[in-house]
Design a protein around this motif. Structure first.
Motif, PDB file in Angstrom:
ATOM      1  N   ASP A   1       0.921  -1.116   0.022  1.00 40.15           N
ATOM      2  CA  ASP A   1       0.053  -0.027  -0.148  1.00 40.15           C
ATOM      3  C   ASP A   1       0.881   1.099   0.083  1.00 40.15           C
ATOM      4  N   ILE A   2       1.894   1.220   0.628  1.00 39.90           N
ATOM      5  CA  ILE A   2       2.834   2.236   0.722  1.00 39.90           C
ATOM      6  C   ILE A   2       3.592   2.845  -0.669  1.00 39.90           C
ATOM      7  N   ILE A   3       3.887   1.654  -1.343  1.00 40.73           N
ATOM      8  CA  ILE A   3       4.617   1.808  -2.634  1.00 40.73           C
ATOM      9  C   ILE A   3       3.188   2.424  -3.430  1.00 40.73           C
ATOM     10  N   ALA A   4       2.118   1.922  -3.392  1.00 43.30           N
ATOM     11  CA  ALA A   4       1.061   2.315  -4.084  1.00 43.30           C
ATOM     12  C   ALA A   4       0.848   3.722  -3.909  1.00 43.30           C
ATOM     13  N   GLU A   5       0.908   4.201  -2.916  1.00 43.18           N
ATOM     14  CA  GLU A   5       0.580   5.626  -2.465  1.00 43.18           C
ATOM     15  C   GLU A   5       1.696   6.727  -3.201  1.00 43.18           C
ATOM     16  N   ALA A   6       3.024   5.967  -3.039  1.00 38.19           N
ATOM     17  CA  ALA A   6       4.202   6.882  -3.602  1.00 38.19           C
ATOM     18  C   ALA A   6       3.983   6.739  -5.190  1.00 38.19           C
ATOM     19  N   VAL A   7       3.444   5.783  -5.887  1.00 36.83           N
ATOM     20  CA  VAL A   7       3.063   5.715  -7.213  1.00 36.83           C
ATOM     21  C   VAL A   7       2.232   6.859  -7.681  1.00 36.83           C
ATOM     22  N   LEU A   8       1.053   7.035  -6.659  1.00 33.47           N
ATOM     23  CA  LEU A   8      -0.130   7.656  -6.954  1.00 33.47           C
ATOM     24  C   LEU A   8       0.331   9.181  -6.680  1.00 33.47           C
ATOM     25  N   LEU A   9       0.940   9.294  -5.894  1.00 31.59           N
ATOM     26  CA  LEU A   9       1.380  10.744  -5.403  1.00 31.59           C
ATOM     27  C   LEU A   9       2.228  11.163  -6.545  1.00 31.59           C
TER      28      LEU A   9
ATOM     29  N   ASP B   1       7.506  25.396  -8.229  1.00 33.74           N
ATOM     30  CA  ASP B   1       8.232  25.534  -6.953  1.00 33.74           C
ATOM     31  C   ASP B   1       7.718  24.495  -5.809  1.00 33.74           C
ATOM     32  N   GLY B   2       6.503  24.720  -5.785  1.00 33.88           N
ATOM     33  CA  GLY B   2       5.499  24.109  -4.407  1.00 33.88           C
ATOM     34  C   GLY B   2       5.517  22.568  -4.768  1.00 33.88           C
ATOM     35  N   LEU B   3       5.937  22.030  -5.763  1.00 34.87           N
ATOM     36  CA  LEU B   3       5.468  20.434  -6.291  1.00 34.87           C
ATOM     37  C   LEU B   3       6.638  19.735  -5.597  1.00 34.87           C
ATOM     38  N   HIS B   4       7.868  20.519  -5.332  1.00 30.97           N
ATOM     39  CA  HIS B   4       8.923  19.552  -4.859  1.00 30.97           C
ATOM     40  C   HIS B   4       9.251  18.642  -5.785  1.00 30.97           C
ATOM     41  N   LEU B   5       9.275  18.839  -7.065  1.00 33.63           N
ATOM     42  CA  LEU B   5       9.730  17.860  -8.193  1.00 33.63           C
ATOM     43  C   LEU B   5      11.052  17.053  -7.944  1.00 33.63           C
ATOM     44  N   LEU B   6      11.940  17.750  -7.339  1.00 35.43           N
ATOM     45  CA  LEU B   6      13.351  17.475  -7.433  1.00 35.43           C
ATOM     46  C   LEU B   6      13.406  16.326  -6.189  1.00 35.43           C
ATOM     47  N   ASP B   7      12.816  16.552  -5.254  1.00 28.68           N
ATOM     48  CA  ASP B   7      12.656  15.496  -4.053  1.00 28.68           C
ATOM     49  C   ASP B   7      11.819  14.204  -4.450  1.00 28.68           C
ATOM     50  N   LEU B   8      10.911  14.610  -5.526  1.00 27.29           N
ATOM     51  CA  LEU B   8       9.995  13.455  -5.884  1.00 27.29           C
ATOM     52  C   LEU B   8      11.050  12.581  -6.671  1.00 27.29           C
ATOM     53  N   VAL B   9      11.583  13.113  -7.931  1.00 28.03           N
ATOM     54  CA  VAL B   9      12.518  12.216  -8.665  1.00 28.03           C
ATOM     55  C   VAL B   9      13.364  11.568  -8.019  1.00 28.03           C
ATOM     56  N   GLN B  10      14.121  12.181  -7.123  1.00 27.19           N
ATOM     57  CA  GLN B  10      15.081  11.675  -6.193  1.00 27.19           C
ATOM     58  C   GLN B  10      14.740  10.505  -5.395  1.00 27.19           C
ATOM     59  N   GLY B  11      13.593  10.595  -4.898  1.00 30.46           N
ATOM     60  CA  GLY B  11      13.082   9.590  -4.021  1.00 30.46           C
ATOM     61  C   GLY B  11      12.572   8.514  -5.300  1.00 30.46           C
ATOM     62  N   LEU B  12      12.001   8.694  -6.112  1.00 31.98           N
ATOM     63  CA  LEU B  12      11.534   7.616  -7.019  1.00 31.98           C
ATOM     64  C   LEU B  12      12.953   6.850  -7.344  1.00 31.98           C
TER      65      LEU B  12
ATOM     66  N   VAL C   1       8.116  14.896  -0.255  1.00 38.91           N
ATOM     67  CA  VAL C   1       7.298  15.614  -1.149  1.00 38.91           C
ATOM     68  C   VAL C   1       6.010  16.491  -0.375  1.00 38.91           C
ATOM     69  N   THR C   2       5.339  15.541   0.672  1.00 34.21           N
ATOM     70  CA  THR C   2       4.366  16.262   1.067  1.00 34.21           C
ATOM     71  C   THR C   2       4.472  16.813   2.560  1.00 34.21           C
ATOM     72  N   GLY C   3       5.499  16.756   3.208  1.00 38.18           N
ATOM     73  CA  GLY C   3       5.711  17.237   4.375  1.00 38.18           C
ATOM     74  C   GLY C   3       5.300  16.341   5.565  1.00 38.18           C
ATOM     75  N   PHE C   4       4.469  15.150   4.893  1.00 37.36           N
ATOM     76  CA  PHE C   4       3.704  14.203   6.080  1.00 37.36           C
ATOM     77  C   PHE C   4       4.423  12.663   6.078  1.00 37.36           C
TER      78      PHE C   4
END
Length: 369
Positions: A93-101, A120-131, A153-156
Motif C-alpha cells: 500500500d505504501i508503494i502504491a501511495e508513492a506511485v499515486l503521489l 516550486d511548490g511541487l517539490h519535483l526534485l525531491d520526488l524524482v530523487q525519491g523515485l 514531497v508532502t511534509g507528512f
C-alpha cells in the motif's frame, strides 16, 4: 537524471504538451483503478500487466511529445513496476501511495507548465530523487523508502500506514479468507461502476470517495476497519438502482414524494450487505450514512452516539462530493473551497470529531495544487 529538466523545464511545443496532457488524463484514472485493484489482489497478473502498460504508454507519449519532465518522473516508476512484475519486490500500500503521489504531481506539473505557473511548490526534485532511490532499493527496504519519499514531497510521514503494514494489522473479517474478501470487494466495486455508468456526472466518483474516506480514516489511526469502510464506499448508494431513475438522476429540485422515495436507498444496500457473511460492519455504515448527530437524519433518526464512525465518515465525503458536483461548472479549485465551506457550515449534519481530520485531508489536497 537531468536535473535541469526538473528544476527548469522548457516546453518548446505547446500543442504537443496539450496532446500529452489529454493522453495523461485518459490514462490516469485507469492507473488509479488498477492500483486500487492490486491493493485487494496483489497477485493479479492481468492487472499488473495493465498497470505496467499504462505507465509505459505515459512514458512513450511523453517522449513523443518531448515533455522531458514527464519522462524523468515516469521512468523510475516503470522500473519499480517492472521489478514487481518480475516478482523481485512486493507491491505494498505504501508503494502504491508513492506511485499515486507521483502521478498526481505529474498532472499538476504539466498543467502548471501549460498555464505558466510556478512549479516550486511541487517539490519535483525531491520526488524524482525519491523515485530513483525507490527503483533501486532492496526489497526489504522498499516500504521505508516509499515513506521517506512521501514525507519529502508532502511534509507528512504516513506513520500509521507504515506501522499497520509492518505489524501486519489484521482485518475484522475473521471468518473469511483474504481471497474471499477480495472477491467480494471486486463484486462490490463492479456494482459501484455500474452505478457510475448511469450518468456521465458520476465518472470517477467512487474512487474520489474512497480516497477521501481512507485518508480521513488514516489520520484517525484507522479507527474504522479499512476493508469494511471500502465495502461501504462501494455499496452505500447501490440501492439507488432499485429506484426510478427519474428520481435519483433528477437534477432539478425534488418534490416531497420524490424525497420520500429516495430515502429507501440505504435499506436496499444494507439488506444486500447484511446477508453476506463478514460484512456486518459495512452494512451498518451503509444503513446509517444519512443519519445526523442531531437526530434529524434518516431512516432511523439516530443521534450522535448511536451512529457508527464509518457512517460518520461516509456522510461527510458523500456530502462533499455532492456539493462538488453542484458547483462543477465554477472551476475545480473554487468548487473545493465552496464544498469544504459548505460542509463546515452544516454544524448539525456531520460529526465534529470527523470534520477535523476531513479538513486536514482537503487542506493537503489544496496545498498540493
Amino acid at each position: 537524471m537531468d536535473i535541469h529538466s526538473i528544476i527548469a523545464p522548457v516546453i518548446t511545443d505547446k500543442l504537443a504538451l496539450e496532446e500529452f496532457i489529454e493522453s495523461l488524463s485518459d490514462l490516469a484514472p485507469k492507473i488509479e483503478r488498477d492500483i486500487a485493484r492490486l491493493k485487494s489482489t496483489p497477485g493479479d497478473r492481468e492487472v499488473i500487466s495493465s498497470l505496467f502498460r499504462s505507465i509505459h504508454n505515459i512514458k512513450g507519449d511523453a517522449a513523443l511529445c518531448k515533455v522531458e519532465l514527464a519522462v524523468t518522473i515516469v521512468h523510475p516508476i516503470e522500473t519499480v513496476l517492472a521489478r514487481f512484475r518480475n516478482d523481485e519486490i512486493s507491491f505494498s500500500d505504501i508503494i502504491a501511495e508513492a506511485v499515486l503521489l507521483a502521478l498526481d504531481r505529474l498532472e499538476l506539473a504539466v498543467e502548471s507548465l501549460l498555464s505558466g505557473r510556478s512549479l516550486d511548490g511541487l517539490h519535483l526534485l525531491d520526488l524524482v530523487q525519491g523515485l530513483e532511490k525507490l527503483s533501486l532499493e532492496t526489497a526489504s527496504n522498499m516500504d521505508e523508502c516509499a515513506c521517506e519519499l512521501i514525507e519529502a514531497v508532502t511534509g507528512f510521514r504516513p506513520a500509521s500506514e507504515a506501522a499497520a503494514l509492518l505489524q501486519g494489522k489484521a482485518s475484522s473479517i475473521s471468518r473469511k479468507s483474504k481471497s474471499q474478501a477480495a472477491d467480494d470487494l471486486r463484486f462490490f466495486r463492479t456494482l459501484a461502476n455500474q452505478l457510475e455508468a448511469r450518468s456521465t456526472l458520476f465518472k470517477g466518483r467512487t474512487m474520489r470517495l474512497l480516497r477521501l474516506a481512507m485518508e480521513t480514516n488514516q489520520i484517525m489511526d484507522k479507527a474504522v476497519d479499512p476493508m469494511q469502510l471500502e465495502a461501504a464506499i462501494y455499496m452505500h448508494d447501490i440501492g439507488m438502482m432499485f429506484l426510478p431513475e427519474s428520481v435519483w438522476l433528477k437534477q432539478e429540485r425534488m418534490t416531497d414524494d420524490e424525497k420520500l422515495i429516495l430515502r429507501a436507498h440505504p435499506d436496499y444496500a444494507d439488506g444486500l450487505l447484511s446477508r453476506m457473511e463478514g460484512w456486518e460492519s459495512a452494512a451498518e455504515m451503509v444503513a446509517q450514512h444519512h443519519e445526523m448527530p442531531d437526530g434529524e437524519g434518516y431512516p432511523m433518526g439516530l443521534k450522535a452516539k448511536q451512529i457508527c464512525d464509518g457512517a460518520k465518515i461516509l456522510a461527510i465525503v458523500d456530502a462533499f462530493e455532492a456539493v462538488m458536483l453542484k458547483h462543477i461548472n465554477r472551476g475545480k479549485n473554487r468548487s473545493v473551497l465552496r464544498a469544504i465551506a459548505e460542509i463546515n457550515a452544516c454544524n448539525n449534519q456531520f460529526a465534529p470529531d470527523w470534520i477535523t481530520p476531513f479538513n486536514q485531508v482537503i487542506r493537503r489536497t489544496l496545498e498540493a495544487r
